[in-house]
Design a protein around this motif. Structure first.
Motif, PDB file in Angstrom:
ATOM      1  N   MET A  39       0.843  -1.204   0.000  1.00  0.00           N
ATOM      2  CA  MET A  39       0.000   0.000   0.000  1.00  0.00           C
ATOM      3  C   MET A  39       0.877   1.253   0.000  1.00  0.00           C
ATOM      4  SD  MET A  39      -3.213   1.156   0.054  1.00  0.00           S
ATOM      5  CE  MET A  39      -4.251  -0.138   0.693  1.00  0.00           C
ATOM      6  N   LEU A  40       1.893   1.278   0.831  1.00  0.00           N
ATOM      7  CA  LEU A  40       2.783   2.436   0.877  1.00  0.00           C
ATOM      8  C   LEU A  40       3.481   2.634  -0.466  1.00  0.00           C
ATOM      9  CD1 LEU A  40       3.982   4.712   2.627  1.00  0.00           C
ATOM     10  CD2 LEU A  40       5.802   3.107   3.269  1.00  0.00           C
ATOM     11  N   GLN A  41       3.947   1.545  -1.083  1.00  0.00           N
ATOM     12  CA  GLN A  41       4.601   1.656  -2.394  1.00  0.00           C
ATOM     13  C   GLN A  41       3.647   2.209  -3.446  1.00  0.00           C
ATOM     14  OE1 GLN A  41       6.013  -2.337  -3.097  1.00  0.00           O
ATOM     15  NE2 GLN A  41       8.026  -1.903  -2.191  1.00  0.00           N
ATOM     16  N   LYS A  42       2.421   1.723  -3.461  1.00  0.00           N
ATOM     17  CA  LYS A  42       1.446   2.172  -4.472  1.00  0.00           C
ATOM     18  C   LYS A  42       1.099   3.645  -4.282  1.00  0.00           C
ATOM     19  CE  LYS A  42       0.428  -2.026  -6.159  1.00  0.00           C
ATOM     20  NZ  LYS A  42       0.980  -2.457  -7.395  1.00  0.00           N
ATOM     21  N   VAL A  43       0.859   4.055  -3.043  1.00  0.00           N
ATOM     22  CA  VAL A  43       0.534   5.461  -2.789  1.00  0.00           C
ATOM     23  C   VAL A  43       1.734   6.340  -3.129  1.00  0.00           C
ATOM     24  CG1 VAL A  43      -0.073   7.163  -1.012  1.00  0.00           C
ATOM     25  CG2 VAL A  43      -1.250   4.952  -1.076  1.00  0.00           C
ATOM     26  N   ASN A  44       2.923   5.928  -2.733  1.00  0.00           N
ATOM     27  CA  ASN A  44       4.111   6.734  -3.014  1.00  0.00           C
ATOM     28  C   ASN A  44       4.424   6.808  -4.504  1.00  0.00           C
ATOM     29  OD1 ASN A  44       4.705   7.805  -0.516  1.00  0.00           O
ATOM     30  ND2 ASN A  44       5.980   6.074   0.097  1.00  0.00           N
ATOM     31  N   GLN A  45       4.139   5.738  -5.246  1.00  0.00           N
ATOM     32  CA  GLN A  45       4.331   5.790  -6.701  1.00  0.00           C
ATOM     33  C   GLN A  45       3.392   6.833  -7.308  1.00  0.00           C
ATOM     34  OE1 GLN A  45       6.691   4.420  -8.585  1.00  0.00           O
ATOM     35  NE2 GLN A  45       5.852   5.531 -10.321  1.00  0.00           N
ATOM     36  N   ASP A 124      -6.699  -3.443  -6.664  1.00  0.00           N
ATOM     37  CA  ASP A 124      -8.101  -3.105  -6.930  1.00  0.00           C
ATOM     38  C   ASP A 124      -8.569  -1.903  -6.126  1.00  0.00           C
ATOM     39  OD1 ASP A 124      -8.375  -5.167  -8.752  1.00  0.00           O
ATOM     40  OD2 ASP A 124      -9.338  -6.540  -7.328  1.00  0.00           O
ATOM     41  N   VAL A 125      -8.277  -1.890  -4.832  1.00  0.00           N
ATOM     42  CA  VAL A 125      -8.745  -0.770  -4.002  1.00  0.00           C
ATOM     43  C   VAL A 125      -8.026   0.514  -4.390  1.00  0.00           C
ATOM     44  CG1 VAL A 125      -7.204  -1.058  -1.986  1.00  0.00           C
ATOM     45  CG2 VAL A 125      -9.516  -0.121  -1.680  1.00  0.00           C
ATOM     46  N   MET A 126      -6.752   0.421  -4.737  1.00  0.00           N
ATOM     47  CA  MET A 126      -6.017   1.622  -5.167  1.00  0.00           C
ATOM     48  C   MET A 126      -6.619   2.176  -6.454  1.00  0.00           C
ATOM     49  SD  MET A 126      -3.660   2.760  -3.143  1.00  0.00           S
ATOM     50  CE  MET A 126      -2.758   3.791  -4.290  1.00  0.00           C
ATOM     51  N   LYS A 127      -6.980   1.305  -7.379  1.00  0.00           N
ATOM     52  CA  LYS A 127      -7.608   1.738  -8.627  1.00  0.00           C
ATOM     53  C   LYS A 127      -8.940   2.434  -8.329  1.00  0.00           C
ATOM     54  CE  LYS A 127      -7.158  -1.106 -11.921  1.00  0.00           C
ATOM     55  NZ  LYS A 127      -7.275  -2.311 -12.768  1.00  0.00           N
ATOM     56  N   GLY A 128      -9.715   1.844  -7.421  1.00  0.00           N
ATOM     57  CA  GLY A 128     -10.989   2.447  -7.036  1.00  0.00           C
ATOM     58  C   GLY A 128     -10.807   3.821  -6.416  1.00  0.00           C
ATOM     59  N   LYS A 137      -7.594  12.754  -4.351  1.00  0.00           N
ATOM     60  CA  LYS A 137      -7.025  13.978  -3.777  1.00  0.00           C
ATOM     61  C   LYS A 137      -6.536  13.751  -2.359  1.00  0.00           C
ATOM     62  CE  LYS A 137      -9.298  17.417  -6.671  1.00  0.00           C
ATOM     63  NZ  LYS A 137     -10.256  18.535  -6.727  1.00  0.00           N
ATOM     64  N   GLY A 138      -7.209  12.866  -1.620  1.00  0.00           N
ATOM     65  CA  GLY A 138      -6.735  12.518  -0.279  1.00  0.00           C
ATOM     66  C   GLY A 138      -5.363  11.869  -0.326  1.00  0.00           C
ATOM     67  N   MET A 139      -5.165  10.963  -1.272  1.00  0.00           N
ATOM     68  CA  MET A 139      -3.851  10.308  -1.393  1.00  0.00           C
ATOM     69  C   MET A 139      -2.775  11.283  -1.861  1.00  0.00           C
ATOM     70  SD  MET A 139      -4.712   6.462  -2.816  1.00  0.00           S
ATOM     71  CE  MET A 139      -5.631   6.968  -4.271  1.00  0.00           C
ATOM     72  N   GLY A 148      -1.164   5.101   7.381  1.00  0.00           N
ATOM     73  CA  GLY A 148      -1.350   3.734   7.840  1.00  0.00           C
ATOM     74  C   GLY A 148      -2.544   3.187   7.083  1.00  0.00           C
ATOM     75  N   ALA A 149      -2.647   1.898   6.952  1.00  0.00           N
ATOM     76  CA  ALA A 149      -3.777   1.304   6.244  1.00  0.00           C
ATOM     77  C   ALA A 149      -4.020  -0.092   6.786  1.00  0.00           C
ATOM     78  CB  ALA A 149      -3.505   1.252   4.737  1.00  0.00           C
TER      79      ALA A 149
END
Length: 163
Positions: A39-45, A124-128, A137-139, A148-149
């Motif tokens: 999750m951290l990698q996906k958000v940071n990317q 899937d959740v990141m895509k959503g 915008k939150g991310m 945290g997630a």
């Protein structure tokens, strides 16, 4: 020379082995350590490259660090939503994200939350969330420095904050 019956049995055994060895097992929920990394990698990317959130371009912003109290707040809320069968930022007892984060030991000054339901993987959740302007915008919020997630039975929660 093999008899015809033996050949059929041999094909049956080989076919059975291939069928059972290729059978896909249901995907379990990701362990917490795997979720924190992926999750951290996906958000940071996303934050590193910038992205479109609805019709608004969000430029690249600083990377986030993982925060254990925000992870605990996310886990508490995901588990609560699952066990009490609701889907909302406000719990049935009236708690809000900042209260849950403080109860989990978070001492920062800024908290926002993304929630999702019925997704089967981090991708899937990141895509959503990325396809939802407000979640995206939150991310991408430049005020966030930590996150945290957690997930509980397909209830997903991201908590963002600022140290």
């Amino acid at each position: 020379m093999l008899k015809t019956n033996h050949i059929y049995i041999l094909f049956f055994v080989i076919g059975s082995l291939l069928f059972f060895s290729c059978k896909k097992e249901p995907q379990p929920e990701p362990p917490a350590e795997d979720l924190s990394v992926s999750m951290l990698q996906k958000v940071n990317q996303l934050r590193k490259t910038g992205c479109m959130c609805g019709s608004t371009f969000m430029p690249p912003v600083a990377q986030l660090q993982w925060n254990k109290p925000l992870e605990l707040a996310a886990q508490t809320h995901a588990t609560d939503m699952y066990s009490k069968n609701y889907f909302d930022h406000i719990s049935p007892t009236g708690s809000i994200p900042s209260q849950r984060a403080a109860a989990a030991g978070y001492t920062g000054t800024y908290v926002t939350e993304n929630i999702g339901k019925n997704y089967t993987s981090v991708d899937d959740v990141m895509k959503g969330w990325q396809n939802s302007e407000s979640h995206c915008k939150g991310m991408m919020d430049p005020m966030h420095t930590i996150m945290g997630a957690a997930v509980s039975h397909k209830y997903w929660v991201q908590e963002f904050g600022k140290e």
